[in-house]
Scaffold this motif. Structure first.
Motif, PDB file in Angstrom:
ATOM      1  N   LEU A  76      53.372  44.849  39.764  1.00 41.74           N
ATOM      2  CA  LEU A  76      53.441  43.545  40.425  1.00 41.74           C
ATOM      3  C   LEU A  76      52.322  43.403  41.447  1.00 41.74           C
ATOM      4  N   ILE A  77      52.094  44.450  42.237  1.00 39.56           N
ATOM      5  CA  ILE A  77      51.011  44.412  43.228  1.00 39.56           C
ATOM      6  C   ILE A  77      49.653  44.276  42.534  1.00 39.56           C
ATOM      7  N   ALA A  78      49.471  45.011  41.432  1.00 40.36           N
ATOM      8  CA  ALA A  78      48.213  44.914  40.690  1.00 40.36           C
ATOM      9  C   ALA A  78      48.026  43.515  40.112  1.00 40.36           C
ATOM     10  N   TYR A  79      49.118  42.932  39.621  1.00 37.53           N
ATOM     11  CA  TYR A  79      49.031  41.578  39.050  1.00 37.53           C
ATOM     12  C   TYR A  79      48.663  40.554  40.115  1.00 37.53           C
ATOM     13  N   ILE A  80      49.278  40.666  41.299  1.00 39.11           N
ATOM     14  CA  ILE A  80      48.965  39.733  42.382  1.00 39.11           C
ATOM     15  C   ILE A  80      47.498  39.853  42.780  1.00 39.11           C
ATOM     16  N   LEU A 216      55.563  22.723  33.526  1.00 41.11           N
ATOM     17  CA  LEU A 216      54.934  21.517  34.067  1.00 41.11           C
ATOM     18  C   LEU A 216      53.422  21.516  33.859  1.00 41.11           C
ATOM     19  N   GLY A 217      52.875  22.603  33.352  1.00 38.45           N
ATOM     20  CA  GLY A 217      51.461  22.636  33.008  1.00 38.45           C
ATOM     21  C   GLY A 217      50.529  23.063  34.109  1.00 38.45           C
ATOM     22  N   TYR A 218      51.055  23.698  35.147  1.00 36.15           N
ATOM     23  CA  TYR A 218      50.182  24.166  36.225  1.00 36.15           C
ATOM     24  C   TYR A 218      49.471  25.450  35.808  1.00 36.15           C
ATOM     25  N   PRO A 219      48.180  25.572  36.126  1.00 33.10           N
ATOM     26  CA  PRO A 219      47.516  26.855  35.887  1.00 33.10           C
ATOM     27  C   PRO A 219      48.102  27.922  36.816  1.00 33.10           C
ATOM     28  N   TYR A 220      48.081  29.152  36.343  1.00 29.69           N
ATOM     29  CA  TYR A 220      48.645  30.271  37.117  1.00 29.69           C
ATOM     30  C   TYR A 220      50.127  30.040  37.430  1.00 29.69           C
ATOM     31  N   GLY A 221      50.871  29.516  36.438  1.00 32.36           N
ATOM     32  CA  GLY A 221      52.290  29.223  36.665  1.00 32.36           C
ATOM     33  C   GLY A 221      53.093  30.460  37.018  1.00 32.36           C
ATOM     34  N   ILE A 222      52.813  31.581  36.330  1.00 31.05           N
ATOM     35  CA  ILE A 222      53.544  32.823  36.630  1.00 31.05           C
ATOM     36  C   ILE A 222      53.205  33.309  38.038  1.00 31.05           C
ATOM     37  N   PHE A 223      51.933  33.206  38.402  1.00 30.22           N
ATOM     38  CA  PHE A 223      51.511  33.629  39.740  1.00 30.22           C
ATOM     39  C   PHE A 223      52.178  32.773  40.813  1.00 30.22           C
ATOM     40  N   LEU A 224      52.292  31.476  40.560  1.00 32.83           N
ATOM     41  CA  LEU A 224      52.981  30.593  41.507  1.00 32.83           C
ATOM     42  C   LEU A 224      54.454  30.978  41.630  1.00 32.83           C
ATOM     43  N   GLY A 225      55.052  31.398  40.506  1.00 35.80           N
ATOM     44  CA  GLY A 225      56.435  31.861  40.560  1.00 35.80           C
ATOM     45  C   GLY A 225      56.585  33.127  41.384  1.00 35.80           C
ATOM     46  N   VAL A 226      55.615  34.039  41.253  1.00 36.06           N
ATOM     47  CA  VAL A 226      55.644  35.273  42.056  1.00 36.06           C
ATOM     48  C   VAL A 226      55.541  34.940  43.545  1.00 36.06           C
ATOM     49  N   LEU A 227      54.621  34.025  43.894  1.00 28.17           N
ATOM     50  CA  LEU A 227      54.493  33.617  45.297  1.00 28.17           C
ATOM     51  C   LEU A 227      55.769  32.952  45.794  1.00 28.17           C
ATOM     52  N   THR A 228      56.403  32.171  44.933  1.00 24.08           N
ATOM     53  CA  THR A 228      57.668  31.524  45.308  1.00 24.08           C
ATOM     54  C   THR A 228      58.731  32.561  45.626  1.00 24.08           C
TER      55      THR A 228
END
Length: 334
Positions: A76-80, A216-228
């Motif tokens: 997870l840290i590497a992905y972020i 919803l079509g946002y780029p980096y959707g998974i990354f936004l979920g991680v930040l959430t």
């Protein structure tokens, strides 16, 4: 009747106190890793017990459980880190950056002066990054030592945690053993409450966020979920900085339908927290939000990034111990 302290200050006791003080001086620099190791060991131990029921080898079971729990955290840290570098690279290579240069070139100012300032700033930034890299390399040995102590702490706390508790319990007077046992159980309740009520809630909301933002079509959707999910850990914050930022971005871009949908989706994420968190933590200790807030904000100041985990846990455990003492010795005499 007063207590004669001198009667307790015999040579064996003085020697024990001296050795404890000296030992704490050695332990204090890595105390954060030991505490984090004890916390992770409590979470890893059930996994290790399930694996051990099939393998029958405790050491191998513990190592496999550590891999099963710690590797996802490392990934997870590497992905972020990877996604942040991708966002920065995309921004620097985007048309916005080129449009900014074109806009500057059209201003009625001295371009040479601006270029000189930019080059000077870039030189200063380069020096700062080089110095940061040198400092990072100089601290690499300390980081490696911390990680080694963390891994060893997790392994031995999983294997010998009960022995450690029994060792400490032997020093507790007989009339205080019930208080000690109740405190240990309360500490376990705090750990379960924070894990199930906060960390697991953040994971669930982060998954919902990743799915929603991607649909919803946002780029980096998974990354936004991680930040959430990460923001959900911090009291007061929650997921609202993410979906409000996306809302205003869509408003400025003229995508009004998606702006309304993402805002409604954000309200949904904020609302389900009020149902998921109590449902998961209601069977365990209830920790006041102010305690968690202070722990999350002050923990990193004391222990660095580890403080995000250790801070709220230490304050929550301290509150529980004080509450048990109040009930056992103060209210119990009334």
């Amino acid at each position: 009747m007063g207590v004669d302290i001198k009667s307790y200050m015999n040579p064996p006791v003085l020697l024990v106190i001296f050795l404890i003080v000296i030992s704490l001086m050695f332990i204090f620099p890595v105390l954060n890793m030991i505490l984090l190791g004890a916390i992770l060991a409590y979470l890893i131990r059930p996994v290790a017990n399930k694996i051990q029921s099939k393998l029958k080898f405790s050491s191998i079971s513990i190592l496999l459980a550590m891999v099963a729990v710690l590797v996802p955290l490392i990934l997870l840290i590497a992905y972020i880190s990877y996604e942040i570098s991708s966002v920065i690279t995309s921004f620097l290579a985007s048309n916005y950056y080129l449009d900014l240069n074109q806009f500057i070139s059209q201003l009625p100012v001295d371009i040479n002066s601006i270029n000189s300032s930019i080059n000077s700033s870039a030189s200063e930034i380069g020096k700062y990054l080089l110095q940061y890299a040198v400092n990072f390399l100089s601290k690499f040995l300390n980081i490696s030592l911390d990680l080694f102590i963390l891994v060893c702490s997790v392994f031995y706390f999983v294997r010998d945690g009960d022995k450690c508790l029994n060792f400490v319990r032997d020093f507790v007077p007989d009339d205080s053993k019930d208080f000690f046992d109740n405190t240990v159980e309360s500490v376990k309740d705090v750990l379960r409450s924070i894990f199930y009520g906060h960390f697991l809630t953040s994971v669930i909301i982060g998954i919902f966020g990743a799915i929603g933002y991607s649909l919803l079509g946002y780029p980096y959707g998974i990354f936004l979920g991680v930040l959430t999910g990460i923001l959900q850990l911090i009291p007061v914050f929650g997921p609202w900085p993410i979906y409000w930022a996306l809302f205003f971005m869509d408003i400025f871009a003229g995508n009004y339908p998606r702006a309304i949908v993402v805002l409604l989706f954000g309200f949904f994420l904020s609302t389900i927290d009020m149902y998921i968190r109590p449902a998961l933590s209601s069977h365990y200790a209830e920790i006041h939000p102010l305690i968690l807030l202070i722990g999350f904000l002050s923990g990193p100041l004391v222990y660095g990034i580890v403080g995000f985990i250790v801070g709220p846990l230490i304050l929550g455990i301290t509150y529980t111990v004080l509450d048990n003492y109040r009930k056992e010795y103060l209210l119990g005499d009334e």
